[in-house]
Design an enzyme around this catalytic site. Sequence first.
Site, mmCIF file in Angstrom:
data_model
loop_
_atom_site.group_PDB
_atom_site.id
_atom_site.type_symbol
_atom_site.label_atom_id
_atom_site.label_comp_id
_atom_site.label_asym_id
_atom_site.label_seq_id
_atom_site.Cartn_x
_atom_site.Cartn_y
_atom_site.Cartn_z
ATOM 1 C CG ASN A 174 -9.609 11.531 1.257
ATOM 2 O OD1 ASN A 174 -9.021 11.474 0.178
ATOM 3 N ND2 ASN A 174 -9.269 12.394 2.201
ATOM 4 N NE ARG A 201 0.873 7.902 -1.107
ATOM 5 C CZ ARG A 201 2.045 7.339 -1.283
ATOM 6 N NH1 ARG A 201 2.736 7.597 -2.382
ATOM 7 N NH2 ARG A 201 2.542 6.495 -0.392
ATOM 8 N NE ARG A 234 1.651 11.232 0.161
ATOM 9 C CZ ARG A 234 0.630 11.639 -0.610
ATOM 10 N NH1 ARG A 234 -0.582 11.720 -0.104
ATOM 11 N NH2 ARG A 234 0.835 11.963 -1.868
ATOM 12 N N PRO A 235 5.295 6.211 2.879
ATOM 13 C CG PRO A 235 6.220 5.272 4.807
ATOM 14 C CD PRO A 235 5.790 6.580 4.216
ATOM 15 C CB ILE A 236 3.281 1.631 -0.073
ATOM 16 C CG1 ILE A 236 4.542 1.074 -0.744
ATOM 17 C CG2 ILE A 236 2.775 2.869 -0.790
ATOM 18 C CD1 ILE A 236 4.291 0.562 -2.143
ATOM 19 C CG ASP A 237 6.423 0.804 5.621
ATOM 20 O OD1 ASP A 237 5.991 1.917 5.267
ATOM 21 O OD2 ASP A 237 6.710 0.529 6.797
ATOM 22 C CG LEU A 238 2.348 1.323 7.673
ATOM 23 C CD1 LEU A 238 1.585 2.562 8.100
ATOM 24 C CD2 LEU A 238 2.684 0.459 8.877
ATOM 25 C CG ASP A 294 -6.037 15.658 3.853
ATOM 26 O OD1 ASP A 294 -4.799 15.696 3.694
ATOM 27 O OD2 ASP A 294 -6.742 14.731 3.436
ATOM 28 N NE ARG A 307 -4.058 14.594 -6.915
ATOM 29 C CZ ARG A 307 -3.655 14.477 -5.651
ATOM 30 N NH1 ARG A 307 -3.059 15.489 -5.047
ATOM 31 N NH2 ARG A 307 -3.872 13.370 -4.992
#
Length: 418
Positions: A23, A92, A121-125, A305, A397
């Site tokens: 990450n 992602r 897991r929206p990407i609107d932020l 996680d 992954r």
Amino acid sequence: MESFYINGGRELNGSLDIVSAKNSLLPILAGCLISGKHVIVRRVAMFSDVKYMLKILEDLGCIVTTQGDTVIIDSSTAEKYLVKEEFTKKVRSSIFMLGPLLSRFRRAKVAYPGGCNIGNRPIDLHIKGLECLNVKIEEKHGYIYCDGRNMKSGEVHLDFPSVGATENLMMASVGLKGTTTIYNAAREPEIVDLQNFINAMGGKVYGAGSSTIVVEGVTLFTDVDYEPIRDRIVIGTYLVATAMCGGKVKLLDCKREHSHALITKLKQCGASVKESRSGLEISVKNRLKSIPNIETQPYPGFPTDLQNQVLALQTISRGTSIVVENLYESRFKICNELVKMGADIMVKDRTAIIKGVPKLYGANVVATDLRGGAGLVLAGLSAEGYTTIEDIYHIDRGYLSIEEDFCKLGAEIKRLQD
């Protein structure tokens, strides 16, 4: 297709080196595009997600050279601002390219990202944050179109401390004239790592690790040689594995503060965890007590996680545990697989109630996502008999040859080709 074949019930003993944080690596690799210079990233673990990120950079025109676990990226030759669907559907973290592309080219076209199916897991932020920097955004035909030709610095208040949105905004604003302030920013160690990387190549970012990050725009960047922090989720996974199997394991070159929430829980249930100059050491002799309550929260709270791994530990602990998942609504898929192994779990909405049983039994199970797959590996290592785990590409992954690490510690686990 590959699978893991595990003969469980063995103690874990020995020591392990820990790879750089996935990450951290992903946004840092994306950020290499910003400078148009040479970037050296050391101790790169070739997770499958990392490989895809490098392919994205190459497709954009960067020259990528790999020498062992060192990656050299020359982004001076990059000329495209399109991230294709063939890449984004696999990883992602391709969404991290929005900020660097806008910083470098003032344009970005990125297909909607894929990745693990662990819930909404929206990407609107990300989008709302970039719009605060005067980026014009359209969503059509499965792509996000960003026009940043009139971008300017400003203030952004995130509705939720999203790690990805915080990182994208840091990278998008690093080259803008003036000062950008990000309020309610994520506080994860990986955010601090990205700040340190950006500053090493000439940026001026301050406040990472707190809820307010300030970015002062710069116009000149330099070559950089950088080594990311160790992976706290891999560290946590191996700590929990030892807690389940028993034994004594030392994890080298690790920082306790990055794993404080987990270590507190492990000590609460009876494990011995010590820090030394060389790393962290965990010792477990007997069956542990259940952790009464576990509730995932943004950092520095308990990490989502590690929720599946610790949930697996609760299945064989003494007592009853209640696990509440606040971040992702579909992160209890592991429970159906653990029940096949003899676990006693009841799930309702975002809450799981686990009554510990004396032992799990080997079974044929399926990994449905990255962290759930890791939890099943831990369950198989501690179980009586043989366990087969299918669809282990999910696990790859975020873990580099996890079976080899556990074999070093005395486990019996093999990777099988179908």
